[in-house]
Motif scaffolding. Structure first.
Motif, PDB file in Angstrom:
ATOM      1  N   GLY B 286       0.819  -1.201   0.000  1.00 34.70           N
ATOM      2  CA  GLY B 286       0.000   0.000   0.000  1.00 34.70           C
ATOM      3  C   GLY B 286       0.852   1.248   0.000  1.00 34.70           C
ATOM      4  O   GLY B 286       0.645   2.177  -0.787  1.00 34.70           O
ATOM      5  N   VAL B 287       1.855   1.247   0.844  1.00 39.92           N
ATOM      6  CA  VAL B 287       2.656   2.461   0.961  1.00 39.92           C
ATOM      7  C   VAL B 287       3.527   2.627  -0.283  1.00 39.92           C
ATOM      8  O   VAL B 287       3.820   3.750  -0.699  1.00 39.92           O
ATOM      9  CB  VAL B 287       3.464   2.448   2.279  1.00 39.92           C
ATOM     10  N   ILE B 288       3.890   1.526  -0.916  1.00 38.25           N
ATOM     11  CA  ILE B 288       4.632   1.639  -2.178  1.00 38.25           C
ATOM     12  C   ILE B 288       3.775   2.380  -3.201  1.00 38.25           C
ATOM     13  O   ILE B 288       4.246   3.278  -3.903  1.00 38.25           O
ATOM     14  CB  ILE B 288       5.014   0.240  -2.695  1.00 38.25           C
ATOM     15  N   GLY B 289       2.508   2.025  -3.236  1.00 41.97           N
ATOM     16  CA  GLY B 289       1.613   2.720  -4.151  1.00 41.97           C
ATOM     17  C   GLY B 289       1.530   4.204  -3.838  1.00 41.97           C
ATOM     18  O   GLY B 289       1.542   5.046  -4.737  1.00 41.97           O
ATOM     19  N   ALA B 290       1.472   4.514  -2.547  1.00 43.00           N
ATOM     20  CA  ALA B 290       1.373   5.920  -2.158  1.00 43.00           C
ATOM     21  C   ALA B 290       2.620   6.674  -2.578  1.00 43.00           C
ATOM     22  O   ALA B 290       2.557   7.814  -3.055  1.00 43.00           O
ATOM     23  CB  ALA B 290       1.153   6.031  -0.651  1.00 43.00           C
ATOM     24  N   LEU B 291       3.778   6.033  -2.424  1.00 45.80           N
ATOM     25  CA  LEU B 291       5.026   6.701  -2.799  1.00 45.80           C
ATOM     26  C   LEU B 291       5.117   6.894  -4.298  1.00 45.80           C
ATOM     27  O   LEU B 291       5.723   7.851  -4.780  1.00 45.80           O
ATOM     28  CB  LEU B 291       6.223   5.873  -2.312  1.00 45.80           C
ATOM     29  N   ALA B 292       4.521   5.966  -5.031  1.00 48.42           N
ATOM     30  CA  ALA B 292       4.667   6.012  -6.477  1.00 48.42           C
ATOM     31  C   ALA B 292       3.782   7.084  -7.108  1.00 48.42           C
ATOM     32  O   ALA B 292       3.991   7.446  -8.253  1.00 48.42           O
ATOM     33  CB  ALA B 292       4.319   4.649  -7.067  1.00 48.42           C
ATOM     34  N   LEU B 298      -4.723  10.285  -5.473  1.00 51.90           N
ATOM     35  CA  LEU B 298      -4.231   8.906  -5.448  1.00 51.90           C
ATOM     36  C   LEU B 298      -3.364   8.664  -4.214  1.00 51.90           C
ATOM     37  O   LEU B 298      -3.410   7.593  -3.621  1.00 51.90           O
ATOM     38  CB  LEU B 298      -3.402   8.625  -6.695  1.00 51.90           C
ATOM     39  N   ILE B 299      -2.565   9.660  -3.862  1.00 52.95           N
ATOM     40  CA  ILE B 299      -1.705   9.499  -2.687  1.00 52.95           C
ATOM     41  C   ILE B 299      -2.569   9.196  -1.467  1.00 52.95           C
ATOM     42  O   ILE B 299      -2.289   8.295  -0.682  1.00 52.95           O
ATOM     43  CB  ILE B 299      -0.864  10.766  -2.463  1.00 52.95           C
ATOM     44  N   VAL B 300      -3.641   9.960  -1.354  1.00 51.38           N
ATOM     45  CA  VAL B 300      -4.536   9.728  -0.219  1.00 51.38           C
ATOM     46  C   VAL B 300      -5.211   8.359  -0.337  1.00 51.38           C
ATOM     47  O   VAL B 300      -5.295   7.603   0.634  1.00 51.38           O
ATOM     48  CB  VAL B 300      -5.589  10.850  -0.146  1.00 51.38           C
ATOM     49  N   ALA B 301      -5.648   8.030  -1.558  1.00 57.00           N
ATOM     50  CA  ALA B 301      -6.354   6.757  -1.743  1.00 57.00           C
ATOM     51  C   ALA B 301      -5.437   5.579  -1.421  1.00 57.00           C
ATOM     52  O   ALA B 301      -5.835   4.638  -0.737  1.00 57.00           O
ATOM     53  CB  ALA B 301      -6.869   6.646  -3.172  1.00 57.00           C
ATOM     54  N   TYR B 302      -4.191   5.644  -1.891  1.00 57.69           N
ATOM     55  CA  TYR B 302      -3.272   4.550  -1.597  1.00 57.69           C
ATOM     56  C   TYR B 302      -3.013   4.444  -0.106  1.00 57.69           C
ATOM     57  O   TYR B 302      -2.773   3.368   0.415  1.00 57.69           O
ATOM     58  CB  TYR B 302      -1.949   4.747  -2.332  1.00 57.69           C
ATOM     59  N   ASN B 303      -3.053   5.566   0.579  1.00 58.22           N
ATOM     60  CA  ASN B 303      -2.773   5.528   2.007  1.00 58.22           C
ATOM     61  C   ASN B 303      -3.858   4.819   2.811  1.00 58.22           C
ATOM     62  O   ASN B 303      -3.668   4.539   3.987  1.00 58.22           O
ATOM     63  CB  ASN B 303      -2.537   6.940   2.543  1.00 58.22           C
ATOM     64  N   LEU B 343      -9.778  17.216   2.055  1.00 58.37           N
ATOM     65  CA  LEU B 343      -8.694  18.179   1.851  1.00 58.37           C
ATOM     66  C   LEU B 343      -8.084  18.012   0.464  1.00 58.37           C
ATOM     67  O   LEU B 343      -7.850  18.995  -0.249  1.00 58.37           O
ATOM     68  CB  LEU B 343      -7.611  17.988   2.923  1.00 58.37           C
ATOM     69  N   ALA B 344      -7.834  16.753   0.089  1.00 58.91           N
ATOM     70  CA  ALA B 344      -7.240  16.520  -1.229  1.00 58.91           C
ATOM     71  C   ALA B 344      -8.185  17.001  -2.322  1.00 58.91           C
ATOM     72  O   ALA B 344      -7.749  17.588  -3.318  1.00 58.91           O
ATOM     73  CB  ALA B 344      -6.923  15.039  -1.405  1.00 58.91           C
ATOM     74  N   GLY B 345      -9.473  16.766  -2.111  1.00 58.68           N
ATOM     75  CA  GLY B 345     -10.451  17.241  -3.085  1.00 58.68           C
ATOM     76  C   GLY B 345     -10.414  18.757  -3.200  1.00 58.68           C
ATOM     77  O   GLY B 345     -10.452  19.317  -4.297  1.00 58.68           O
ATOM     78  N   THR B 346     -10.311  19.426  -2.048  1.00 62.50           N
ATOM     79  CA  THR B 346     -10.247  20.883  -2.062  1.00 62.50           C
ATOM     80  C   THR B 346      -8.992  21.356  -2.788  1.00 62.50           C
ATOM     81  O   THR B 346      -9.039  22.283  -3.603  1.00 62.50           O
ATOM     82  CB  THR B 346     -10.238  21.406  -0.610  1.00 62.50           C
ATOM     83  N   ILE B 347      -7.868  20.698  -2.497  1.00 67.01           N
ATOM     84  CA  ILE B 347      -6.620  21.087  -3.159  1.00 67.01           C
ATOM     85  C   ILE B 347      -6.772  20.960  -4.670  1.00 67.01           C
ATOM     86  O   ILE B 347      -6.446  21.876  -5.431  1.00 67.01           O
ATOM     87  CB  ILE B 347      -5.448  20.210  -2.669  1.00 67.01           C
ATOM     88  N   ALA B 348      -7.325  19.807  -5.090  1.00 65.96           N
ATOM     89  CA  ALA B 348      -7.464  19.582  -6.530  1.00 65.96           C
ATOM     90  C   ALA B 348      -8.412  20.603  -7.143  1.00 65.96           C
ATOM     91  O   ALA B 348      -8.175  21.103  -8.244  1.00 65.96           O
ATOM     92  CB  ALA B 348      -7.963  18.161  -6.781  1.00 65.96           C
ATOM     93  N   THR B 349      -9.479  20.935  -6.425  1.00 60.56           N
ATOM     94  CA  THR B 349     -10.415  21.916  -6.956  1.00 60.56           C
ATOM     95  C   THR B 349      -9.747  23.269  -7.120  1.00 60.56           C
ATOM     96  O   THR B 349      -9.876  23.928  -8.147  1.00 60.56           O
ATOM     97  CB  THR B 349     -11.621  22.061  -6.001  1.00 60.56           C
ATOM     98  N   LEU B 350      -9.022  23.688  -6.075  1.00 60.60           N
ATOM     99  CA  LEU B 350      -8.395  25.010  -6.117  1.00 60.60           C
ATOM    100  C   LEU B 350      -7.311  25.073  -7.183  1.00 60.60           C
ATOM    101  O   LEU B 350      -7.146  26.080  -7.854  1.00 60.60           O
ATOM    102  CB  LEU B 350      -7.800  25.350  -4.753  1.00 60.60           C
ATOM    103  N   ALA B 351      -6.558  23.966  -7.297  1.00 61.80           N
ATOM    104  CA  ALA B 351      -5.443  23.979  -8.229  1.00 61.80           C
ATOM    105  C   ALA B 351      -5.902  23.705  -9.654  1.00 61.80           C
ATOM    106  O   ALA B 351      -5.173  23.985 -10.601  1.00 61.80           O
ATOM    107  CB  ALA B 351      -4.398  22.947  -7.806  1.00 61.80           C
ATOM    108  N   GLY B 352      -7.088  23.160  -9.796  1.00 57.58           N
ATOM    109  CA  GLY B 352      -7.561  22.831 -11.128  1.00 57.58           C
ATOM    110  C   GLY B 352      -6.891  21.599 -11.700  1.00 57.58           C
ATOM    111  O   GLY B 352      -7.031  21.309 -12.884  1.00 57.58           O
TER     112      GLY B 352
END
Lengths: 785, 494, 112
Positions: B286-292, B298-303, B343-352
């Motif tokens: 799991g953590v390998i996926g997060a690192l990749a 995805l980082i959050v999802a893998y975590n 939070l990740a959703g908010t980041i993605a929304t703000l960053a586009g």
């Protein structure tokens, strides 16, 4: 007591509000006032001789986590160091940091750090200690990356965080083990149970884990690599965290547990070797540096190694010397960092190759530097405290080898080598100290640099001047410090009272003096002829330093994981299913046969006899044929219709096996499903355009499919034949009419006995209906996100 | 009073149905949804207190006594999980209007959410194995509806994989139930436990248990069954991702905890090692996926996956520290994962964009968002005094007690790598040069408040752990002695 | 008879899995349909076959077939139907939107 430790946190909470008024009053004054009052508080404790004050609060007792603070000599010693240097650094930073900087953040982090450090040294509870320990790592991370737009800063911060957290997590393991072995989470109690720890099977692991924590935090070889990169932090931070306090936390940890560990020879061997190696490597690397802060960073590494070695010796004299040197190092290294900060601030560079001749321009800074650098080098002058503690270091090293009774086997061999190693490591210390001072303050500098430089305002000079006065004061009144500060601390470490230790400049012609002289003379020789020796400093490549290992690991954590992960999580549904299904099948089969559970001896089956059983057999054959047909069929229409045959076959089986309700339901639902199939796939391409599958893939699919089918079959047979208990259905048959009021038992079960199932079965259908509706109607355009 | 046990199912169920009728009137629907979510939290708080003070509640639905009817059991474990679920539901409903389009909201969005929670709560309270299957289907069906909701291209692509894999495991589930029925002659969990304990031929029970293990482990995304999770969790709206990340995998873990402590802990030498090693591998992969990953979602999802590993290991350790560590980890991970997805959703929304390499310097315009993300990272890595630490420490201690040194090392290493994955993302997104999201400086507050609400809980679960931890440890004891559960449910049977 | 039915169900399971491992969506869905048939047959068989009359109470009949598995199957059939219909529509939409029914072309990558 509690207020003194919690004050930094409380004030840190207020700082963001205070920082709004930074143009009226520099936020640093608040931090300065806070640390000064803490310092004064601990000073009154020292003067009144009131040690061993306790404060207790049950925080999470279910976890063994209490807030128990207490001050013994060691805690008080460190607390004074932390708050005292903290106050000086806070004052210095007021002049170092412009008002344009994010002062609020800076002082929040700084105070968080100070509070955490005080927490480490005064905590009695191991988990509280650990909590504060990690907090120092976090605040150090934030401080190193204070200028977060620079890549070097954030890289350095990440590096320090990873390495210190590696140690932190090891510490957690070690402390949990200590708790497990001793049954107590209180350090004072743990220390009374030394026998339990030493005799435990876990002891080696405990030592390894705690050493890992101490070595990463205190930048011991090969984990020292984060410290030079941490120099990207603002200089006050380097002075405070990365030379005077945080890097001593690892030493503190070992000192805390010394009463137990010093009984162990393995501990002596490991710690002494690490310490001496670090002493040597740090000082050797320091000579190669061109950045002033780089020199100081490696010098810190090497000095920490020296203290570490003394902790490893574990003798009375060595422990005392270690404590003494912690104090001295804080004074001279702190002032050197501040001096470098001033030079950087005034000349705009820290590159030693561009500097020179600053003596004339910045005489006060020059005096600070010369005293501090010579003290660091151990130049034998009665006003340099560095010399005193280095003498003690040599003396304790010598004593170790002279003590014939010390150690067995390898330990005693090591003890014999120790003095030579100590001298060898210290020679480079002398060289880089000279290099640091003379290259910067004598000779010529680049004209552009030299023009504007001059001694800074008084405010900026005050802190280093005070620290350097500390250097001199300690040297003049060593025994006062020894009696009031060092001895109580050393006693606390040693676990028993030491005899009063008097420190003299002149001991007579003892071996230690001889060793000092060897260091000084060969150091001078090496330094004055250094142009011939440049080759020596390139002899051992920096690649050995572990930096390479770190970057390889860090890179791998990005690239290799990606490669691996793309391979596993490929997005291919077939691959997912193939792995999942074969994994399940194989493991289940292994367990089935591994537990010897494939036992068909009690199989109770209804008889098969021709011709009565002909219908069932015929249907079974038809169903298999249909399943095969629909699998190989090349036309989608055929495939779907043949699939229907399987379904209808099933409903005939239901009829034959006396399940009329099922048969009816199955029949109608099969029909609807086939229609749905046809509706949905009317427009889709035919199978024919399929490219030919690879034969190997086909075979794999067949193997996995047979494996899974076989597994279900075998487990089914085994389960069927091992009916350990009668089914509960008799109750339903008996009570269906009596209590449920219906003849059709299945229906009564559905709507009454297990009505909840049916209610939510309908819910599922309803959700499916709504889901299909929105699937068809709701079509949002837009990108992939 | 025993009827209270149906409330966790009933409230969201009725809410879901009611909201289906108001779906055209968006404003009303939003307010009603919020109101129901609040009522739900209040009711579940009440139930938890009731259960803790008065003891577990057992409801025999339709008054059919165990084991013949379906039994609902509201014991402290269920009550605690249901309360946590209701808190996450509240945050989701709160966050939804700011990120879900009105059109989407009008297509039964809230109905699906509430029915999803119905299924989750049902799974937490039911005392009947087949009924558990039915509630699984309820929550799965709602999740199918939610994951495809909006019908974007990637969404359809990933959700069809999600549906197909879950369908396979559902069919395996019913088949395994039928095997169990053949061997033990019942589907009531308490009676299964009683009979399994009395059985002398354990091999077949263990074999069937392994099948069930895989069914739940597929839902729970354990190694090597986790492939479907990461990408399918990031395609729907952040609210849906948060609900999925917080609830769905956890239902799998809950089912494992429940059935494997109660019924299937018959051959511990096999079961414990299976849990521990699957757990270890789950953490690492799991953590390998997060690192990749370079995609913030995805980082959050893998975590999610390494956290599942921690919980599995705890079940395998099977002592008080291990199990209470598992349960505590489960509770806090539900909340912090929900917060992280928001939070990740908010980041993605703000960053586009979700690609972190295209972001930078975001902390200049969004400091609160940045620090919450950083804090959530520390929580995930188990840094004290936050909630992740409490569970981790218990697990470390439990593993040492059992002599599983390798597992401790893997746990600690995984924590470090989790930290690396989150902090690296933090540095990339919030620090460095760049002005990502600066043009939307003020707009993100309504995104932040629900996430902040969850973060408060996380912090509370860390610093105020003493409020919950004794209960959790009590639950662990109760799970270690399944006799209590059997007596509770089967009291009238004898 | 039960052995025959278990073998039959196992074979159906095998065919189902084989279809699930294909890349064409329709094939995969055919696989899932076969899967539910196999599962239902398993459930029925596990309650023993032909041990009495249909579970509808009639006077004078002592032995009935185990009714509980039948009830479970009914629930399961209905649920499977719901899932299959949703799946079919989802498949239809997926194919329409993505322009292919080949799952290998629907891999996607880690960056979206």
């Amino acid at each position: 007591m509690i207020i003194a430790i919690l004050m930094p946190f409380l004030i840190a909470l207020c700082i963001p509000f205070i920082a709004k008024f930074k143009y009226r009053i520099h936020t640093g004054y608040v931090a300065f006032a806070a640390s000064l009052s803490i310092f004064l508080y601990f000073l009154t404790l020292l003067i009144s001789g009131k040690t061993d004050i306790l404060y207790h609060y049950s925080w999470i007792p279910s976890l063994g986590l209490d807030l128990t603070f207490y001050t013994d000599g060691l805690a008080l010693f460190f607390a004074l160091l932390i708050s005292g240097i903290g106050a000086l650094v806070a004052f210095y930073s007021i002049h170092y940091l412009d008002l344009e900087e994010r002062l609020g953040s800076f002082y929040v982090y700084l105070l968080l750090f100070m509070g955490a450090m005080l927490g480490i040294v005064t905590s009695d509870n191991i988990y509280a200690l650990y909590t504060f320990w990690e907090l120092t790592s976090v605040s150090s991370f934030l401080l190193i990356s204070f200028w977060f737009n620079r890549k070097a800063s954030t890289d350095g911060a990440l590096k320090s965080m990873l390495i210190t957290f590696l140690g932190g997590f090891a510490l957690l393991g070690g402390l949990a083990l200590l708790h497990l072995v001793t049954g107590s989470a209180s350090i004072r109690e743990i220390l009374t149970k030394g026998d339990l720890i030493l005799g435990s099977d876990w002891f080696p692991l405990i030592v390894v884990l705690l050493l890992l924590a101490a070595c990463t935090k205190s930048a011991q070889f090969p984990f020292h690599i984060w410290l030079p990169d941490a120099m990207e932090a603002p200089t006050p931070v380097s002075a405070y965290l990365h030379s005077a306090t945080m890097v001593k936390a690892g030493l503190f940890l070992l000192l805390r547990f010394t009463p137990v560990f010093r009984e162990s020879e393995a501990f002596f061997i490991a710690v002494s070797i690490i310490g001496l190696l670090t002493l040597f490597w740090g000082s050797y690397m320091a000579v190669r540096q061109t950045d002033l802060k780089g020199i100081l960073a490696f010098s810190t590494v090497s000095q920490l190694g020296m203290i570490m070695a003394m902790i490893g010796y574990g003798t009375e004299a060595a422990i005392f010397a270690a404590i003494f040197h912690i104090l001295n190092h804080a004074t001279f290294k702190g002032s050197l960092f501040m001096a470098v900060g001033i030079i950087d601030h005034e000349t705009g560079t820290r590159d030693i190759r561009r500097l020179g001749g600053l003596w004339k321009l910045m005489p006060i800074t020059g005096i600070i530097s010369v005293l501090a650098a010579f003290s660091m080098a151990g130049v034998p002058l009665p006003i340099l405290n560095g010399f005193y503690s280095k003498e003690e270091f040599f003396a304790s090293s010598w004593d170790l080898s002279a003590d014939r009774a010390f150690g067995t086997g390898f330990a005693s061999v090591l003890a014999d080598i120790v003095p030579y190693a100590a001298v060898a490591g210290s020679i480079f210390t002398f060289v880089y100290s000279m290099y640091f001072y003379f290259r910067t303050f004598t000779g010529k500098s680049e004209t552009t640099v030299a023009k504007k430089a001059h001694d800074p305002k008084f405010g900026m000079l005050l802190s280093p001047v005070l620290l350097v006065s500390g250097v001199i004061l300690i040297s003049i009144f060593p025994n006062w410090f020894s009696r009031h500060l060092l001895l109580p601390a050393a006693n606390a470490v040693y676990g028993e009272t030491m005899e009063a230790h008097s420190i003299h400049f002149w001991h007579g012609l003892v071996p230690a003096l001889l060793m000092s002289l060897i260091v000084v003379i060969s150091g001078i020789l090496l330094y004055s002829t250094r142009s011939y020796w440049t080759g020596l400093y390139k002899l051992l490549p920096g690649r050995l330093s572990g930096n390479n290992v770190y970057s390889v690991i860090l890179n791998a954590s990005e690239k290799q994981t990606k490669k691996l992960n793309d391979h596993i999580v490929s997005g291919s549904l077939r691959q997912y299913n193939a792995i999942i299904i074969s994994f399940i099948s194989i493991l289940t089969l292994l367990v089935l046969f591994g537990t010897n559970s494939f036992d068909l001896s009690n199989m109770d089956t209804s008889p098969v006899s021709l011709p009565q059983s002909l219908p069932e057999l015929a249907v079974a054959v038809i169903m298999i044929a249909a399943a095969f047909g629909s699998t190989v069929s090349q036309k989608k229409l055929t495939a779907v219709i043949i699939l229907g045959v399987v379904g209808y076959g099933l409903s005939i089986l239901f009829v034959l096996f006396r399940a009329p309700d099922l048969a009816l339901t199955q029949l109608s639902i099969e029909t609807i499903t086939v229609v749905l199939f046809l509706l949905c796939f009317r427009h889709l391409p035919e199978f024919k355009r399929e490219r030919k599958e690879k034969l190997s893939k086909k075979i794999t699919n067949i193997i996995i499919a047979s494996l899974c089918g076989l597994m279900m079959m075998l487990v089914g047979l085994a389960a069927y034949s091992q009916r350990l208990f009668p089914a509960i259905s008799d109750y339903f048959i008996e009570n269906s009419y009596k209590l449920g009021g219906g003849d059709n038992i299945v229906n009564v079960i559905l709507v009454d006995f297990r009505g909840l199932d049916t209610l939510f079965e309908i819910t599922v259908l309803a959700i499916a209906a709504l889901g299909i509706y929105s699937l068809i109607k709701l079509r949002q355009k837009g990108g992939d996100r | 009073m025993t009827n209270f046990a149906i409330l966790p199912i009933l409230i969201p169920f009725l809410a879901g149905i009611l909201l289906a009728f108001t779906h055209k009137r968006i404003l009303l629907t939003r307010r009603l949804a919020m109101m129901f979510a609040l009522i739900n939290v209040a009711a579940m708080t009440f139930l938890l207190i009731l259960v803790l003070t008065e003891g577990s509640i057992v409801l025999e639905t339709g008054n059919w006594m165990a084991p013949y009817g379906i039994i609902l059991v509201l014991d402290p474990l269920s009550a605690l999980l249901i309360l946590t679920t209701s808190i996450i539901l509240l945050a989701a409903v709160w966050y939804a209007p700011s990120s879900v389009s009105e059109e989407q909201e009008s297509f039964y969005f809230y109905t699906f959410i509430f029915l999803l929670v119905t299924g989750v709560s049902g799974a937490f309270v039911t005392g009947d194995l087949f009924n558990l299957f039915v509630f699984f289907e309820v929550l799965l069906m709602a999740s199918y509806a939610l994951i495809t909701h909006g019908g974007k291209k990637v969404q359809l692509r990933e959700s069809i994989k999600y549906v197909l894999i879950n369908l396979f495991s559902s069919m395996l589930f019913v088949t395994a139930i039928s095997y169990i029925y053949a061997v033990l002659g019942t589907v009531n969990m308490a009676q299964l436990a009683e009979r399994a304990a009395a059985a002398d031929q354990l091999g077949i029970i263990t074999t069937v248990a392994i099948l069930l293990f895989f069914v739940f482990a597929t839902k729970g995304a354990a190694f090597p069954l986790y492939y479907w999770l990461p990408r399918s969790y990031i395609v729907p709206n952040p609210v849906v991702s948060a609900l999925f990340g917080a609830l769905l995998t956890k239902v799998g873990v809950y089912s494992l905890i429940r059935t494997f402590t109660l019924i299937f802990h018959q051959q511990p030498e096999i079961m414990d090692q299976l849990f521990i090693w699957i757990g270890n591998l789950t953490m690492l992969f799991g953590v390998i996926g997060a690192l990749a990953s370079r995609n913030i979602k995805l980082i959050v999802a893998y975590n999610i996956i390494p956290a599942i590993g921690f919980m599995l290991v705890g079940i395998g350790i099977f002592n008080n520290d291990g199990l209470s560590g598992s349960i505590y980890y489960l509770l806090q991970d539900m909340i912090v994962k929900a917060a992280l997805f928001l939070l990740a959703g908010t980041i993605a929304t703000l960053a586009g964009t979700s690609d972190i390499s295209k972001m930078g310097g975001m902390i200049r315009s969004h400091p609160a968002l940045g620090w919450m993300f950083f804090l959530a990272g520390l929580v995930l890595a188990g840094v004290p005094p936050f909630s992740g630490f409490i569970g981790k420490l218990l697990l470390v201690r439990g593993a040492f007690e059992k002599g599983e040194t390798a597992t401790v090392i893997i746990m600690l290493l995984t924590s470090l790598l989790i930290l690396l994955s989150i902090v690296r993302a933090f540095i990339q997104v919030f620090w460095g040069e760049g002005e990502t999201g600066s043009e939307q400086k003020r707009k993100h507050l309504r995104h932040l408040i629900p996430a902040g609400f969850l973060m408060l809980f996380t912090v509370f679960l860390g610093i105020g752990a003493e409020a919950i931890l004794p209960t959790v440890q009590h639950i662990a004891d109760y799970l270690l002695n399944p006799q209590a559960y059997m007596e509770l449910v089967l009291k009238e049977g004898r | 008879m039960e052995i025959i039915m278990i073998v039959l169900a196992g074979i159906l399971f095998g065919f189902a899995v084989y279809n699930i491992l294909q890349k064409r969506l329709l094939r995969i869905i055919i696989g899932t349909a076969l899967l539910s048939h196999a599962a239902h047959l398993f459930i029925l068989t596990m309650g023993k076959l032909k041990r009495g009359a249909s579970p509808v109470l009639t006077e004078g009949t002592e032995n009935y077939t185990d009714p509980l598995p039948q009830a479970l199957i009914l629930t399961s059939i209905v649920i499977s139907f719901g899932v299959t219909s949703l799946l079919l529509v989802l498949a239809y939409r997926t194919v329409k939107t993505n322009g292919t029914d080949n799952m290998e072309e629907l891999r996607g990558n880690n960056h979206d």
